[in-house]
Design an enzyme around this catalytic site. Structure first.
Site, short mmCIF file in Angstrom:
data_model
loop_
_atom_site.label_atom_id
_atom_site.label_comp_id
_atom_site.label_asym_id
_atom_site.label_seq_id
_atom_site.Cartn_x
_atom_site.Cartn_y
_atom_site.Cartn_z
N LYS A 24 0.78 -1.43 0.00
CA LYS A 24 -0.04 0.33 0.12
C LYS A 24 0.83 1.14 -0.52
O LYS A 24 0.37 2.55 -0.32
CB LYS A 24 -1.14 -0.15 1.35
CG LYS A 24 -0.35 0.11 2.45
CD LYS A 24 -1.69 0.30 3.79
CE LYS A 24 -0.37 0.84 4.93
NZ LYS A 24 -1.35 0.31 6.12
N LYS A 79 20.94 4.26 9.45
CA LYS A 79 22.51 4.02 9.53
C LYS A 79 22.66 4.62 9.24
O LYS A 79 24.06 5.34 9.30
CB LYS A 79 22.05 2.10 9.00
CG LYS A 79 22.14 1.16 9.64
CD LYS A 79 21.13 1.70 10.84
CE LYS A 79 20.57 -0.10 12.11
NZ LYS A 79 18.91 0.75 12.06
N GLY A 119 -4.50 -4.84 0.63
CA GLY A 119 -4.52 -6.23 0.50
C GLY A 119 -5.31 -7.08 1.68
O GLY A 119 -5.46 -6.32 2.31
N GLY A 138 4.26 -5.84 8.74
CA GLY A 138 4.97 -6.07 9.26
C GLY A 138 4.57 -4.91 10.37
O GLY A 138 3.39 -6.29 11.22
N VAL A 188 16.72 -1.25 21.82
CA VAL A 188 17.41 -1.04 20.70
C VAL A 188 16.93 0.20 20.25
O VAL A 188 18.17 1.17 20.03
CB VAL A 188 17.22 -1.78 19.50
CG1 VAL A 188 18.27 -1.92 18.30
CG2 VAL A 188 17.63 -3.40 20.22
N ILE A 189 16.04 1.09 19.63
CA ILE A 189 15.94 1.82 18.73
C ILE A 189 15.55 3.28 19.40
O ILE A 189 16.29 3.95 19.32
CB ILE A 189 14.29 1.69 18.30
CG1 ILE A 189 14.09 0.33 17.44
CG2 ILE A 189 13.52 3.19 17.84
CD1 ILE A 189 12.34 0.43 16.93
N GLU A 228 19.51 3.29 20.00
CA GLU A 228 20.41 4.90 18.74
C GLU A 228 20.09 5.20 18.48
O GLU A 228 20.90 6.11 17.38
CB GLU A 228 20.16 3.10 16.92
CG GLU A 228 20.32 2.22 17.21
CD GLU A 228 20.20 0.94 16.08
OE1 GLU A 228 21.00 -0.04 15.74
OE2 GLU A 228 19.33 1.85 15.02
N GLY A 235 9.03 0.30 21.30
CA GLY A 235 8.64 -1.76 20.83
C GLY A 235 8.22 -1.12 19.70
O GLY A 235 7.03 -0.10 19.19
N HIS A 250 46.08 -9.83 10.40
CA HIS A 250 46.84 -9.18 11.65
C HIS A 250 47.07 -8.06 11.08
O HIS A 250 48.07 -8.08 9.80
CB HIS A 250 47.99 -10.04 12.74
CG HIS A 250 48.55 -8.38 13.24
ND1 HIS A 250 47.71 -7.73 14.51
CD2 HIS A 250 49.66 -8.25 13.16
CE1 HIS A 250 48.65 -8.07 14.99
NE2 HIS A 250 49.67 -7.50 14.71
#
Length: 473
Positions: free
Chosen positions: A36, A52, A115, A152, A191-192, A195, A276, A452
């Site tokens: 969509k 990122k 959909g 998602g 995490v979010i 960052e 979340g 190395h």
């Protein structure tokens, strides 16, 4: 109205969806994909890639600020945030065009609309025919033999702190800021949140992280969380752990938000709520199927991503496992190969790498020592500090407290997991992923010659240390 029948219709063109579509095309199947919004989904447009890109700009800013440590004196510099955002858009657009090309190259029919799954009809005796509603109000039916749901997720809000997209922001909103705030409260130390804390503090924003639990990064090891907190604190981030907010803690006016923390009222320009994500499983026609949902509205699947309706599968954030793009891709490919009888291995979530792209970076795979002990496993942890590795000393200045740690099951000497914090560990974790996939031993890891100087020598030293053969630690 289309009555052409597809071997597979995929709902959602994010990472899990478009990767699955390509795999099905490789197997010779006729595939339709319904999206969509924009191909690439959250990861490409609102998650992995844009964040990122911002983190890379923040890394450059941090390097320039500290350039004198490397013997490069810079008298004058400034942050051009509009150029930062422009570069982010350039990166996203390049990747977006790449995904569109892949759809054409693999002859995948893309339907740009919403959909929904239908029940049995004249087009199909089984549920799962997909109705696509377009922006102009028109609709089309897509009959099929199989469906893969990859719809998602979206940012979750707090009932007493809903997104207003001005003062109270989601992770989607903050990616599109035209101007940096002078101060921000980040609600959620996962995490979010971390960052964004890392990149915003490097951009010169006053950052406070508010975590309801006893510590930040609750899914990672305590020692990793401790080092990350220490490093971010040294760069200026304030942390309020074990701090639960309520309506009584918050006052919002048209330009500011004031939060009471430890009996002190602190005013911020913005608040980012990063507690979340919730699955996009509403209003996609699941009521017309036998599909079951968990208490958090995730789609229930078996080990091959199959739902209660055996011809309908689901993958990615909507099933609520590890909400990571590469995991969604793996789930989707597993679903496709099971759907078309290619005998895949089930997804082993203990072999899926997890990354935090903060500075310093965090990466892990499998269990940490606390998780192992909580499961009554007789485990031990072996650790190698990055300061023992020449390339790491070259890369970093200041406090070098990063490390790499492996968790060993003492009953059978198998590797239960590995976690690390330090420079470029989100790249190093891929060697660990291969090592775990191949069921490698720590001795094999230690005896593998590593170039190395390189950061990956930390893994060689770690493998040797488990066997009491380490050279540099």
């Amino acid at each position: 109205m289309s009555v052409e029948k597809y071997d597979l219709v995929i709902l959602g063109g994010g990472t899990a969806g478009y990767v699955s579509a390509i795999r099905a095309s490789q197997l010779g199947k006729k595939v339709a994909l319904v999206e969509k919004s924009l191909l690439g989904g959250t990861c490409l447009h609102k998650g992995c890639i844009p964040t990122k890109a911002l983190l890379k700009s923040a890394e450059v800013m941090h390097t320039v600020k500290n350039s004198s440590e490397f013997g490069v004196d810079i008298n004058d510099f400034k942050l051009n945030f509009s150029r930062v955002q422009e570069r982010k858009h350039e990166v996203v657009n390049q990747m977006f065009n790449g995904v569109k090309h892949l759809m054409d190259h693999n002859k995948i029919d893309v339907f740009n609309g919403t959909g929904r799954l239908l029940g049995p009809s004249i087009f199909s005796p089984q549920s799962g025919t997909v109705s696509v509603e377009f922006e102009d109000g028109e609709s089309e039916l897509i009959p099929n033999n199989n469906v893969l749901i990859c719809t998602g997720s979206q940012p979750m809000e707090l009932p007493f702190l809903p997104f207003d997209h001005n003062i109270v922001l989601s992770s989607d909103d903050i990616l599109n800021l035209e101007h940096l705030p002078s101060s921000i409260a980040i609600v959620g130390g996962g995490v979010i949140g971390l960052e964004f804390a890392s990149l915003l503090v490097d951009f010169g924003v006053d950052v406070s992280v508010i975590e309801a639990g006893e510590r930040i990064l609750p899914t990672e090891s305590k020692s990793v969380a401790k080092v990350l907190k220490q490093e971010l604190t040294e760069r200026g981030v304030m942390f309020y752990e074990n701090t639960q907010l309520g309506e009584e803690n918050i006052i919002i006016d048209e330009n500011k938000i004031t939060i009471t923390l430890n009996d002190a009222s602190i005013t911020f320009d913005k608040a980012l709520v990063s507690i979340g994500r919730k699955p996009n499983t509403d209003d996609i026609g699941l009521n017309n199927t036998k599909i079951k949902l968990t208490d958090k509205n995730h789609i229930t699947v078996n080990e091959y991503q199959q739902t209660e309706d055996k011809h309908i599968y689901a993958a990615g954030d909507c099933i609520g496992k590890l909400q990571l793009a590469h995991v969604g891709s793996k789930e989707g490919i597993t679903a496709i190969e099971h759907m078309f009888e290619s005998s895949p291995l089930p997804v082993d979530y203990l072999k899926m790498p997890r990354c935090v792209y903060s500075k310093p970076e965090v990466a892990s795979i499998g269990k940490n020592i606390e998780q192992a002990k909580a499961e009554n496993i007789k485990a031990r942890a072996v650790k190698v500090p990055f300061k023992a590795i020449g390339k790491a000393v070259i890369e970093e200045t200041g406090n070098q407290s990063g490390f790499c740690e492996v968790v060993i099951d003492q009953e059978n000497d198998t590797v239960l997991g590995l976690n690390m914090i330090g420079p470029h560990v989100t790249e190093l974790i891929n060697e660990v992923s291969l090592f775990q996939f191949m069921n490698g031993s720590t001795l094999e890891l230690g005896l593998t010659t590593h170039a190395h100087p390189s950061l990956s020598e930390v893994l060689m030293e770690l493998g040797l240390k488990v066997e009491n053969r380490s050279i540099h630690v």
